[in-house]
Design a protein around this motif. Structure first.
Motif, mmCIF file in Angstrom:
data_model
loop_
_atom_site.group_PDB
_atom_site.id
_atom_site.type_symbol
_atom_site.label_atom_id
_atom_site.label_comp_id
_atom_site.label_asym_id
_atom_site.label_seq_id
_atom_site.Cartn_x
_atom_site.Cartn_y
_atom_site.Cartn_z
ATOM 1 N N VAL A 289 -8.343 10.705 -1.216
ATOM 2 C CA VAL A 289 -8.912 9.456 -0.720
ATOM 3 C C VAL A 289 -8.847 8.430 -1.846
ATOM 4 O O VAL A 289 -9.246 8.714 -2.977
ATOM 5 N N VAL A 290 -8.308 7.251 -1.521
ATOM 6 C CA VAL A 290 -8.208 6.163 -2.501
ATOM 7 C C VAL A 290 -8.881 4.914 -1.940
ATOM 8 O O VAL A 290 -8.913 4.709 -0.735
ATOM 9 N N ARG A 291 -9.407 4.104 -2.835
ATOM 10 C CA ARG A 291 -9.994 2.814 -2.463
ATOM 11 C C ARG A 291 -8.937 1.730 -2.637
ATOM 12 O O ARG A 291 -8.160 1.774 -3.579
ATOM 13 N N VAL A 292 -8.920 0.766 -1.716
ATOM 14 C CA VAL A 292 -8.014 -0.377 -1.824
ATOM 15 C C VAL A 292 -8.843 -1.647 -1.655
ATOM 16 O O VAL A 292 -9.618 -1.772 -0.706
ATOM 17 N N PHE A 293 -8.679 -2.567 -2.599
ATOM 18 C CA PHE A 293 -9.367 -3.853 -2.594
ATOM 19 C C PHE A 293 -8.341 -4.954 -2.407
ATOM 20 O O PHE A 293 -7.206 -4.824 -2.846
ATOM 21 N N MET A 294 -8.739 -6.072 -1.808
ATOM 22 C CA MET A 294 -7.839 -7.207 -1.674
ATOM 23 C C MET A 294 -8.046 -8.235 -2.775
ATOM 24 O O MET A 294 -7.161 -9.013 -3.056
ATOM 25 N N CYS A 295 -9.200 -8.254 -3.388
ATOM 26 C CA CYS A 295 -9.487 -9.197 -4.474
ATOM 27 C C CYS A 295 -9.566 -8.434 -5.782
ATOM 28 O O CYS A 295 -10.343 -7.485 -5.911
ATOM 29 N N HIS A 296 -8.763 -8.867 -6.749
ATOM 30 C CA HIS A 296 -8.721 -8.175 -8.035
ATOM 31 C C HIS A 296 -10.085 -8.139 -8.714
ATOM 32 O O HIS A 296 -10.404 -7.184 -9.400
ATOM 33 N N ARG A 297 -10.889 -9.168 -8.506
ATOM 34 C CA ARG A 297 -12.198 -9.206 -9.163
ATOM 35 C C ARG A 297 -13.123 -8.093 -8.665
ATOM 36 O O ARG A 297 -14.090 -7.751 -9.329
ATOM 37 N N ASP A 298 -12.837 -7.543 -7.490
ATOM 38 C CA ASP A 298 -13.657 -6.467 -6.938
ATOM 39 C C ASP A 298 -13.271 -5.092 -7.472
ATOM 40 O O ASP A 298 -14.023 -4.134 -7.318
ATOM 41 N N GLU A 299 -12.091 -4.988 -8.065
ATOM 42 C CA GLU A 299 -11.598 -3.694 -8.548
ATOM 43 C C GLU A 299 -12.343 -3.288 -9.820
ATOM 44 O O GLU A 299 -12.323 -3.993 -10.815
ATOM 45 N N THR A 300 -13.006 -2.151 -9.757
ATOM 46 C CA THR A 300 -13.671 -1.623 -10.944
ATOM 47 C C THR A 300 -13.394 -0.137 -11.036
ATOM 48 O O THR A 300 -13.414 0.573 -10.038
ATOM 49 N N ASP A 301 -13.097 0.300 -12.225
ATOM 50 C CA ASP A 301 -12.907 1.729 -12.498
ATOM 51 C C ASP A 301 -11.926 2.396 -11.540
ATOM 52 O O ASP A 301 -12.210 3.451 -10.974
ATOM 53 N N LEU A 302 -10.751 1.786 -11.360
ATOM 54 C CA LEU A 302 -9.747 2.382 -10.480
ATOM 55 C C LEU A 302 -9.203 3.667 -11.101
ATOM 56 O O LEU A 302 -8.908 3.717 -12.290
ATOM 57 N N LEU A 303 -9.057 4.677 -10.272
ATOM 58 C CA LEU A 303 -8.418 5.908 -10.701
ATOM 59 C C LEU A 303 -6.912 5.700 -10.712
ATOM 60 O O LEU A 303 -6.399 4.758 -10.103
ATOM 61 N N CYS A 304 -6.190 6.574 -11.357
ATOM 62 C CA CYS A 304 -4.730 6.469 -11.450
ATOM 63 C C CYS A 304 -4.102 6.422 -10.050
ATOM 64 O O CYS A 304 -3.210 5.617 -9.795
#
Length: 91
Positions: free
Chosen positions: A18-33
């Motif tokens: 399971v992966v998270r996908v965001f549309m706004c870069h400012r919302d991306e925090t601690d993304l896994l590889c």
């Protein structure tokens, strides 16, 4: 289009993750590889002629992302969604 986030189950067989996908870069925090790889696949997919200029205007970006991830990983299903999208609305 507002921010928001969705989670997709991607991969085939026993190797599904399971992966998270965001549309706004400012919302991306601690993304896994794996999430970074999925994000890059979606961004590349948005540039394809069938989606370019349409995503966010007439096409739901998270539904398009699901299609792109399915093409890339063999399977993708949205399993959680936290966003609002309406066609032809400029935010």
């Amino acid at each position: 289009m507002t921010g928001g986030m969705t989670k997709y189950e991607i991969g085939t067989g026993e190797s599904r993750i399971v992966v998270r996908v965001f549309m706004c870069h400012r919302d991306e925090t601690d993304l896994l590889c794996d999430e970074t790889d999925a994000k890059n696949a979606v961004l590349e997919g948005f540039l394809k002629p069938e989606y370019a200029g349409k995503v966010g205007n007439t096409l739901d970006p998270y539904k398009v992302a699901e299609k792109i991830l399915a093409m890339r990983y063999g399977y993708a299903k949205m399993v959680e969604a936290h966003y609002e999208w309406r066609p032809n609305i400029r935010y």
